[in-house]
Design a protein around this motif. Sequence first.
Motif, PDB file in Angstrom:
ATOM      1  N   GLN A  15      31.110  44.651  29.662  1.00  0.00           N
ATOM      2  CA  GLN A  15      32.361  44.687  30.409  1.00  0.00           C
ATOM      3  C   GLN A  15      32.083  45.364  31.750  1.00  0.00           C
ATOM      4  O   GLN A  15      31.431  46.392  31.805  1.00  0.00           O
ATOM      5  CB  GLN A  15      33.418  45.466  29.624  1.00  0.00           C
ATOM      6  N   THR A  49      45.005  39.969  36.095  1.00  0.00           N
ATOM      7  CA  THR A  49      44.327  40.760  37.121  1.00  0.00           C
ATOM      8  C   THR A  49      43.637  39.916  38.185  1.00  0.00           C
ATOM      9  O   THR A  49      43.329  40.428  39.255  1.00  0.00           O
ATOM     10  CB  THR A  49      43.271  41.677  36.478  1.00  0.00           C
ATOM     11  N   TRP A 101      34.800  40.150  41.123  1.00  0.00           N
ATOM     12  CA  TRP A 101      33.843  40.165  40.020  1.00  0.00           C
ATOM     13  C   TRP A 101      33.526  41.635  39.734  1.00  0.00           C
ATOM     14  O   TRP A 101      33.268  42.409  40.649  1.00  0.00           O
ATOM     15  CB  TRP A 101      32.571  39.411  40.395  1.00  0.00           C
ATOM     16  N   ILE A 117      35.891  35.906  35.115  1.00  0.00           N
ATOM     17  CA  ILE A 117      35.512  35.874  33.699  1.00  0.00           C
ATOM     18  C   ILE A 117      35.996  37.116  32.935  1.00  0.00           C
ATOM     19  O   ILE A 117      35.272  37.734  32.176  1.00  0.00           O
ATOM     20  CB  ILE A 117      34.017  35.574  33.472  1.00  0.00           C
ATOM     21  N   TYR A 118      37.270  37.423  33.164  1.00  0.00           N
ATOM     22  CA  TYR A 118      37.979  38.475  32.432  1.00  0.00           C
ATOM     23  C   TYR A 118      37.310  39.840  32.563  1.00  0.00           C
ATOM     24  O   TYR A 118      37.389  40.669  31.666  1.00  0.00           O
ATOM     25  CB  TYR A 118      38.135  38.091  30.956  1.00  0.00           C
ATOM     26  N   GLY A 119      36.629  40.056  33.670  1.00  0.00           N
ATOM     27  CA  GLY A 119      36.028  41.364  33.925  1.00  0.00           C
ATOM     28  C   GLY A 119      34.652  41.559  33.329  1.00  0.00           C
ATOM     29  O   GLY A 119      34.100  42.654  33.417  1.00  0.00           O
ATOM     30  N   THR A 167      39.606  33.167  35.647  1.00  0.00           N
ATOM     31  CA  THR A 167      39.930  34.562  35.904  1.00  0.00           C
ATOM     32  C   THR A 167      40.952  35.049  34.887  1.00  0.00           C
ATOM     33  O   THR A 167      41.664  34.253  34.274  1.00  0.00           O
ATOM     34  CB  THR A 167      40.523  34.748  37.316  1.00  0.00           C
ATOM     35  N   ASP A 168      41.015  36.349  34.755  1.00  0.00           N
ATOM     36  CA  ASP A 168      42.046  36.962  33.927  1.00  0.00           C
ATOM     37  C   ASP A 168      43.385  36.670  34.591  1.00  0.00           C
ATOM     38  O   ASP A 168      43.572  36.991  35.762  1.00  0.00           O
ATOM     39  CB  ASP A 168      41.799  38.465  33.843  1.00  0.00           C
ATOM     40  N   ASP A 190      39.741  26.343  29.838  1.00  0.00           N
ATOM     41  CA  ASP A 190      39.313  27.727  29.979  1.00  0.00           C
ATOM     42  C   ASP A 190      38.206  28.017  28.973  1.00  0.00           C
ATOM     43  O   ASP A 190      37.864  27.175  28.143  1.00  0.00           O
ATOM     44  CB  ASP A 190      40.492  28.680  29.747  1.00  0.00           C
ATOM     45  N   ASP A 208      36.102  31.407  26.655  1.00  0.00           N
ATOM     46  CA  ASP A 208      36.094  32.772  26.142  1.00  0.00           C
ATOM     47  C   ASP A 208      34.763  33.368  26.584  1.00  0.00           C
ATOM     48  O   ASP A 208      33.704  32.871  26.185  1.00  0.00           O
ATOM     49  CB  ASP A 208      36.200  32.744  24.618  1.00  0.00           C
ATOM     50  N   PRO A 209      34.756  34.415  27.408  1.00  0.00           N
ATOM     51  CA  PRO A 209      33.494  34.932  27.933  1.00  0.00           C
ATOM     52  C   PRO A 209      32.578  35.535  26.868  1.00  0.00           C
ATOM     53  O   PRO A 209      31.421  35.814  27.147  1.00  0.00           O
ATOM     54  CB  PRO A 209      33.938  35.994  28.952  1.00  0.00           C
ATOM     55  N   ARG A 210      33.076  35.676  25.646  1.00  0.00           N
ATOM     56  CA  ARG A 210      32.225  36.174  24.559  1.00  0.00           C
ATOM     57  C   ARG A 210      31.486  35.040  23.854  1.00  0.00           C
ATOM     58  O   ARG A 210      30.624  35.290  23.018  1.00  0.00           O
ATOM     59  CB  ARG A 210      33.069  36.953  23.553  1.00  0.00           C
TER      60      ARG A 210
END
Length: 176
Positions: A75, A55, A89, A59-61, A51-52, A126, A128-130
């Motif tokens: 996003q 926030t 989510w 997955i960081y939004g 998670t971010d 962790d 990177d969702p990209r």
Amino acid sequence: MAIGKPIIGSMMKQTSKQILTILAFVLPLLAMVSATLGPVLGQSMVTRYVTDPLTGIGIYGMDPVSYFTETEPQQGRGDYEYIWQNVSWYFASAANRDVFMRQPEIYVPQFGGHCGMAMARGYVSDSDPRIYTVFKQRLYLFYSAANREAFLLSPDAAGSQAETNWTRLSPTLSIN
């Protein structure tokens, strides 16, 4: 001038002795605290789902459904939020949110979004969702492009090893 040097040297020796005395008392105490709290603190620092940190959004939004339906992940927006497994989510659309709500296990990233290759190697990292791949209709996220490439060299073997390690490691992670 020569008189000042012995005084400074004497003060440094006294200060060194004081520091060593303090360390002799403090280090054993730190070792006891670490032995007692170490496992507890370690478990609470790494969560089951990535998670971010600011926030708490999964997955960081990023919209987990969009990895399967778009050429690039989208996003998510707070307007289309769904809480699953104590994690918020976000989704790019109400339709994606509704699809996720019916079968979230299909769309959430494998290993809680932790790096698939790190998991194959036996540790939690962790991601990177990209940096991702969809393999056998499952979403895998990675810490780096190099980890993704290593995973893709032998995805069946890496995925199988990661699954074995996830079974062993996931119970040690805190619930979000």
